[in-house]
Scaffold this motif. Structure first.
Motif, PDB file in Angstrom:
ATOM      1  N   THR A  16      -5.020  -4.850  -3.209  1.00  0.00           N
ATOM      2  CA  THR A  16      -5.063  -5.463  -1.883  1.00  0.00           C
ATOM      3  C   THR A  16      -6.493  -5.690  -1.415  1.00  0.00           C
ATOM      4  O   THR A  16      -6.781  -6.643  -0.711  1.00  0.00           O
ATOM      5  CB  THR A  16      -4.338  -4.549  -0.876  1.00  0.00           C
ATOM      6  OG1 THR A  16      -3.124  -4.128  -1.465  1.00  0.00           O
ATOM      7  CG2 THR A  16      -4.060  -5.273   0.417  1.00  0.00           C
TER       8      THR A  16
ATOM      9  N   VAL B 142      -0.642   6.820  -0.715  1.00  0.00           N
ATOM     10  CA  VAL B 142      -1.279   5.552  -1.049  1.00  0.00           C
ATOM     11  C   VAL B 142      -1.578   5.513  -2.538  1.00  0.00           C
ATOM     12  O   VAL B 142      -2.145   6.455  -3.084  1.00  0.00           O
ATOM     13  CB  VAL B 142      -2.581   5.376  -0.239  1.00  0.00           C
ATOM     14  CG1 VAL B 142      -3.407   4.246  -0.802  1.00  0.00           C
ATOM     15  CG2 VAL B 142      -2.252   5.096   1.212  1.00  0.00           C
TER      16      VAL B 142
ATOM     17  N   LEU C  94       0.817  -1.210   0.000  1.00  0.00           N
ATOM     18  CA  LEU C  94       0.000   0.000   0.000  1.00  0.00           C
ATOM     19  C   LEU C  94       0.848   1.256   0.000  1.00  0.00           C
ATOM     20  O   LEU C  94       0.356   2.343  -0.237  1.00  0.00           O
ATOM     21  CB  LEU C  94      -0.890   0.032   1.235  1.00  0.00           C
ATOM     22  CG  LEU C  94      -2.169  -0.771   1.183  1.00  0.00           C
ATOM     23  CD1 LEU C  94      -2.983  -0.535   2.411  1.00  0.00           C
ATOM     24  CD2 LEU C  94      -2.965  -0.368  -0.028  1.00  0.00           C
TER      25      LEU C  94
ATOM     26  N   THR D 182       3.549   2.054  -1.780  1.00  0.00           N
ATOM     27  CA  THR D 182       4.301   2.500  -2.952  1.00  0.00           C
ATOM     28  C   THR D 182       3.887   3.921  -3.306  1.00  0.00           C
ATOM     29  O   THR D 182       2.705   4.230  -3.377  1.00  0.00           O
ATOM     30  CB  THR D 182       4.030   1.610  -4.171  1.00  0.00           C
ATOM     31  OG1 THR D 182       2.657   1.312  -4.146  1.00  0.00           O
ATOM     32  CG2 THR D 182       4.849   0.361  -4.140  1.00  0.00           C
TER      33      THR D 182
ATOM     34  N   ASN E  67     -12.162   0.501  -0.580  1.00  0.00           N
ATOM     35  CA  ASN E  67     -11.170   0.523  -1.667  1.00  0.00           C
ATOM     36  C   ASN E  67     -11.291   1.799  -2.500  1.00  0.00           C
ATOM     37  O   ASN E  67     -10.801   1.870  -3.607  1.00  0.00           O
ATOM     38  CB  ASN E  67     -11.220  -0.734  -2.531  1.00  0.00           C
ATOM     39  CG  ASN E  67     -12.495  -0.856  -3.307  1.00  0.00           C
ATOM     40  OD1 ASN E  67     -13.418  -0.067  -3.108  1.00  0.00           O
ATOM     41  ND2 ASN E  67     -12.558  -1.812  -4.195  1.00  0.00           N
TER      42      ASN E  67
ATOM     43  N   LEU F 213      -3.958  -0.215  -3.680  1.00  0.00           N
ATOM     44  CA  LEU F 213      -5.015  -0.392  -2.690  1.00  0.00           C
ATOM     45  C   LEU F 213      -6.068  -1.352  -3.224  1.00  0.00           C
ATOM     46  O   LEU F 213      -6.518  -2.265  -2.535  1.00  0.00           O
ATOM     47  CB  LEU F 213      -5.649   0.964  -2.364  1.00  0.00           C
ATOM     48  CG  LEU F 213      -6.907   0.908  -1.503  1.00  0.00           C
ATOM     49  CD1 LEU F 213      -6.586   0.414  -0.105  1.00  0.00           C
ATOM     50  CD2 LEU F 213      -7.584   2.262  -1.420  1.00  0.00           C
TER      51      LEU F 213
ATOM     52  N   LEU G 145      -5.219  -2.654   6.852  1.00  0.00           N
ATOM     53  CA  LEU G 145      -3.969  -3.331   7.200  1.00  0.00           C
ATOM     54  C   LEU G 145      -2.974  -2.350   7.809  1.00  0.00           C
ATOM     55  O   LEU G 145      -1.792  -2.330   7.473  1.00  0.00           O
ATOM     56  CB  LEU G 145      -3.376  -4.005   5.964  1.00  0.00           C
ATOM     57  CG  LEU G 145      -4.332  -4.964   5.247  1.00  0.00           C
ATOM     58  CD1 LEU G 145      -3.826  -5.326   3.878  1.00  0.00           C
ATOM     59  CD2 LEU G 145      -4.570  -6.212   6.069  1.00  0.00           C
TER      60      LEU G 145
ATOM     61  N   LYS H 174      -2.698   0.875   7.496  1.00  0.00           N
ATOM     62  CA  LYS H 174      -2.252   2.045   6.728  1.00  0.00           C
ATOM     63  C   LYS H 174      -3.468   2.897   6.396  1.00  0.00           C
ATOM     64  O   LYS H 174      -4.459   2.385   5.883  1.00  0.00           O
ATOM     65  CB  LYS H 174      -1.588   1.535   5.437  1.00  0.00           C
ATOM     66  CG  LYS H 174      -1.234   2.585   4.446  1.00  0.00           C
ATOM     67  CD  LYS H 174       0.059   3.240   4.794  1.00  0.00           C
ATOM     68  CE  LYS H 174       0.309   4.417   3.866  1.00  0.00           C
ATOM     69  NZ  LYS H 174       1.187   5.410   4.501  1.00  0.00           N
TER      70      LYS H 174
END
Lengths: 279, 267
Positions: B99, B91, A4, A6, B64, B96, B82, B84
């Motif tokens: 994930t 981000v 996340l 990057t 998301n 994102l 998670l 963050k």
């Protein structure tokens, strides 16, 4: 969670946009110059007495028309993409442009032809030349036509301007409709898989919308060709009723217009979204 | 408003995949989410229930950030996925969404072949020419096997995904997330377009996958919420009313509105 974190690099984005602009410029300016030279300045001014080869003249006209239409269509498609895909619906620029486009595209193309003849051409100093030539008598339509195309550079701009006003709104409108016709779930699923806007556009939206965008371009061009045919026709019948040499141009443009409109209706018939099973 | 957050589980301290802190969201002037504080545990199925228009899907779409695309959306507060905060400026949205995968209400496979559908996600996240033919074959087989579609579709990998049955399409939509190795899978009423058999198949699939991925599922079907989810969140008019273990929420709801809803007095 490392993935996340990057960093998207704003500078990189800026540089990429810069490069894109430079490429666009590099493509456009030579085209522009070539067009200007081939059609306007570099054509040797023939004496009024010499009647140029009508056939080569015709294809020259057609080439000229096609390249200008291509430019106008390219401009319109770019504009439509920007409006539809980049600007939010509430954006005032988008609303303003869309309103103007719907007004402009509702005007019959004949009026644009009149606009060209009555407003743009006098400023480019061509009408006077036509009159001088035709008042000489015995010159024939072909040389009349040659004179039109040997006008100064402003003629190029005059025609481009007419074409831009005639073709662009139609192209913007049809391209926007084509882009809207791409089903929302397709975009949604691509975005949800992490595709960027350009990936969604290039991989899904453009391939699906392309036939309809093409159809819109063809339809706009067919409109422009029909107007051109009409004016050539009027020109023939009012200035040189006996000559018959310009009828070639008339037929060519009218035929082009018909073929383009048939092509566009075929594309629309074949590729417009139909409610399909399961989607 | 009494927000009865969190469960009374005595087990080992849970890891949370998603945590929100005072999450507020507006569509224009309309406030769709009001001070939502929620913690979604890792590796479980959590369901979101509530009457229509209560903000379930909106909350789901926050995780998301797909709802940003609709324009005119203002979000305040903090969402940690998670660990963050996903609204931090560093981000990257593609990462994102890689994930945090999402499955939509109507199956929405892309109008390309089954094979390409599964690889689409991977292709956009890896450099061109990165995948060899053998690798991609293997990835497709693994993804389809884990959603129990391989036997049905192994001879039909080249057919257009939109021509499959709805149930297969929805499973395919789950399958195409798996090569991206998501940690969280969001599902927005994944079974509402499916028949009973399809629903059962998707539910079984979720149960099998639940250990590996965190599922968050929006559903109108309370029986489904009871069947599949370990924890349940009840929302009403943009507020989170109750968040407890599913059985406890259905059997002894603590908030009168939850009680009304789960006993089907409205909704």
């Amino acid at each position: 969670m490392n993935s996340l974190m990057t960093h998207p690099n704003p500078r990189q984005k800026f540089v990429l946009q810069g490069i894109a602009l430079v490429i666009l410029g590099a493509v456009f300016f030579p085209v522009w110059n070539v067009l200007k030279k081939t059609h306007v300045s570099d054509v040797p001014i023939s004496s009024v007495a010499r009647v140029p080869d009508p056939l080569s003249n015709l294809f020259n006209d057609l080439y000229f028309f096609l390249s200008i239409s291509f430019l106008a269509i390219l401009l319109g498609v770019t504009c439509a993409f920007y409006l539809q895909e980049w600007l939010p619906e509430t954006n005032w620029v988008r609303r303003l442009v869309e309103n103007q486009v719907s007004i402009l595209s509702g005007i019959p193309s004949l009026l644009y032809g009149l606009l060209a003849v009555l407003i743009f051409l006098p400023y480019s100093g061509v009408i006077q030349k036509i009159e001088t030539v035709s008042s000489d008598g015995n010159v024939g339509a072909a040389s009349l036509k040659a004179t039109v195309f040997q006008g100064d550079t402003t003629l190029f701009y005059a025609m481009l301007l007419t074409f831009v006003i005639l073709v662009m709104p139609r192209v913007i409108k049809t391209t926007q409709a084509a882009l809207r016709s791409v089903p929302m779930p397709i975009r949604e699923s691509a975005y949800a898989l992490g595709a960027s806007r350009s990936q969604v556009l290039m991989k899904h939206v453009v391939p699906i919308a392309f036939p309809l965008i093409l159809a819109g371009g063809c339809r706009a061009m067919s409109c422009a060709f029909a107007t051109a045919a009409l004016f050539i026709g009027v020109c023939i019948w009012s200035h040189a009723p006996q000559s018959g040499q310009m009828t070639g141009g008339f037929v060519l443009f009218l035929g082009g217009s018909l073929i383009l409109s048939i092509l566009s209706s075929f594309l629309i018939e074949r590729y417009s979204p139909v409610p399909t099973r399961n989607t | 408003m009494a927000i009865n957050c969190n469960m009374d589980s005595q087990t080992t301290p849970l890891n949370y995949s998603i945590e929100t802190e005072n999450l507020n969201l507006w569509y224009g002037d309309f406030q769709a989410l009001i001070d939502v504080n929620v913690k979604i545990p890792d590796g479980q199925i959590t369901s979101l229930i509530g009457p229509s228009g209560c903000g379930k899907s909106t909350l789901l779409r926050c995780f998301n950030r797909v709802n940003e695309r609709y324009g005119n959306v203002t979000t305040e507060g903090k969402i940690e996925v998670l660990g963050k905060n996903i609204y931090d400026s560093d981000v990257s949205l593609p990462e994102l969404r890689k994930t945090v995968g999402m499955v939509f209400q109507r199956p929405n496979p892309l109008p390309i072949s089954v094979y390409e559908n599964i690889l689409f996600g991977l292709r956009i996240h890896s450099p061109v020419g990165h995948l060899t033919r053998a690798e991609s074959d293997q990835i497709v087989e693994e993804a389809l096997t884990s959603v129990f579609l391989w036997d049905d579709l192994k001879d039909r990998l080249k057919v257009r995904a939109t021509s499959l049955q709805l149930e297969q399409q929805q499973k395919l939509c789950i399958a195409r997330l798996l090569p991206l190795k998501p940690r969280v899978i969001l599902m927005d009423e994944p079974c509402s377009a499916l028949d009973a058999k399809g629903t059962l198949a998707v539910e079984e699939l979720m149960e099998v996958l639940a250990g590996k991925y965190t599922f968050l599922i929006v559903t109108h079907n309370m029986a489904q919420a009871r069947r599949v989810s370990k924890e349940c969140i009840f929302m009403f008019l943009g507020e989170l009313i109750e968040h407890r273990e599913t059985q406890a929420l259905f059997q002894t709801p603590q908030h009168p509105k939850t009680a009304d809803y789960v006993q089907m007095r409205y909704g």
